[in-house]
Design an enzyme around this catalytic site. Structure first.
Site, PDB file in Angstrom:
ATOM      1  N   TYR A  14      43.121  48.813  46.224  1.00 38.46           N
ATOM      2  CA  TYR A  14      42.248  47.641  46.287  1.00 38.46           C
ATOM      3  C   TYR A  14      43.045  46.373  46.002  1.00 38.46           C
ATOM      4  O   TYR A  14      42.939  45.376  46.725  1.00 38.46           O
ATOM      5  CB  TYR A  14      41.109  47.805  45.281  1.00 38.46           C
ATOM      6  CG  TYR A  14      40.037  46.747  45.367  1.00 38.46           C
ATOM      7  CD1 TYR A  14      38.870  46.970  46.097  1.00 38.46           C
ATOM      8  CD2 TYR A  14      40.171  45.530  44.708  1.00 38.46           C
ATOM      9  CE1 TYR A  14      37.872  46.007  46.173  1.00 38.46           C
ATOM     10  CE2 TYR A  14      39.170  44.557  44.772  1.00 38.46           C
ATOM     11  CZ  TYR A  14      38.031  44.809  45.512  1.00 38.46           C
ATOM     12  OH  TYR A  14      37.046  43.843  45.577  1.00 38.46           O
TER      13      TYR A  14
ATOM     14  N   SER B 174      39.774  38.700  46.022  1.00 42.10           N
ATOM     15  CA  SER B 174      39.276  39.171  44.724  1.00 42.10           C
ATOM     16  C   SER B 174      40.208  38.674  43.633  1.00 42.10           C
ATOM     17  O   SER B 174      41.418  38.481  43.874  1.00 42.10           O
ATOM     18  CB  SER B 174      39.243  40.704  44.688  1.00 42.10           C
ATOM     19  OG  SER B 174      38.946  41.183  43.378  1.00 42.10           O
TER      20      SER B 174
END
Length: 254
Positions: free
Chosen positions: A155, A142
């Site tokens: 995350y 990401s």
């Protein structure tokens, strides 16, 4: 006639995983999809011929489940090699709330879904990948591995770990297996969920205009990037941003 290529996609029941499964089947590949969500897998299976598709319920953060899934994949492949593994599974919601309130089990859930899952699946897949000429692993990281919004600690840490795992595996598994990562930016997946959770996306003008590419990303954008990396024989250990240009845009309030 050359042997058909095959791909394993984790988190294959919805979102980027579902789009990628359909994309690679459209290219003539055999597709195995792993997901925790049995209903999502059943919908995917209904879209693909049984002869070309294997769906397996699996929590990629649980060692025994991964080993069982890849044993089944080995049987499905027979003597054929595995061409590509896509470590896509993860928890989509990046927001954990305040750091001081983040419970250890919640932290661990993010780490297990993305980072531990990528390790376990890669470890299980190596012997199948080594049979193929030009085999590769594509990890879905990401842009949050290198930039953050508030309260996205777990995350970001998980995806940062995926980035590091990527270059470490590229050096360790080469030249037999290439390993790369894709860093998606804002990818709209609401219309790629299972039917019970599917929504029609509605983006504001500013959602589109903030991207130098002029739009929000689509799961197909990531599927096409996976296709490129699966075939790019001189590319390994790389982290490819697929984000509409957002990570190179300087943002100031004027």
């Amino acid at each position: 006639m050359s042997e058909r290529k095959s791909i394993v996609i984790t988190g294959g029941g919805a979102g980027i995983g579902r789009a990628s499964a359909l994309h690679f089947h459209g290219l003539g590949w055999r597709v195995a999809a792993l997901d925790k969500d049995g209903a999502a897998l059943a919908e995917l299976a209904g879209l693909l011929p049984a002869s070309d598709c294997l769906t397996l319920e699996c929590d990629v953060g649980v060692e025994d489940e991964v080993e069982q899934a890849f044993a089944a994949i080995g049987e499905w492949l027979g003597d054929a090699p595995l061409t590509c593994l896509v470590n896509n599974a993860g928890i989509a919601d990046p927001y954990a709330g305040p750091l001081e309130g983040l419970a250890l089990d919640k932290w661990q859930a993010w780490i297990d879904a993305s980072l531990t899952g990528a390790f376990l699946c890669s470890r299980a897949a190596v012997k199948l990948l080594r049979r193929a000429e030009g085999a590769s692993i594509v990890n879905i990281s990401s842009t949050r591995a290198v930039m953050s919004e508030p309260e996205s600690f777990a995350y970001a840490a998980a995806k940062g770990g995926v980035d590091a795992l990527t270059h470490a595996m590229a050096v360790s598994l080469g030249p037999d297996i290439r390993v790369n990562a894709i860093r998606p930016g804002w990818i709209e997946t609401r219309d790629w969920q299972k039917e019970a959770e599917r929504e029609d996306p509605n983006h504001r003008a500013k959602d589109r205009e903030q991207h130098p590419a002029g739009r929000v990303g689509r799961p197909q954008d990531i599927a096409e990037a996976i296709e490129y990396l699966a075939g790019a024989g001189f590319v390994t250990g790389q982290h490819v941003n697929v984000d509409g240009g957002m990570t190179v845009k300087m943002i100031y309030e004027h």
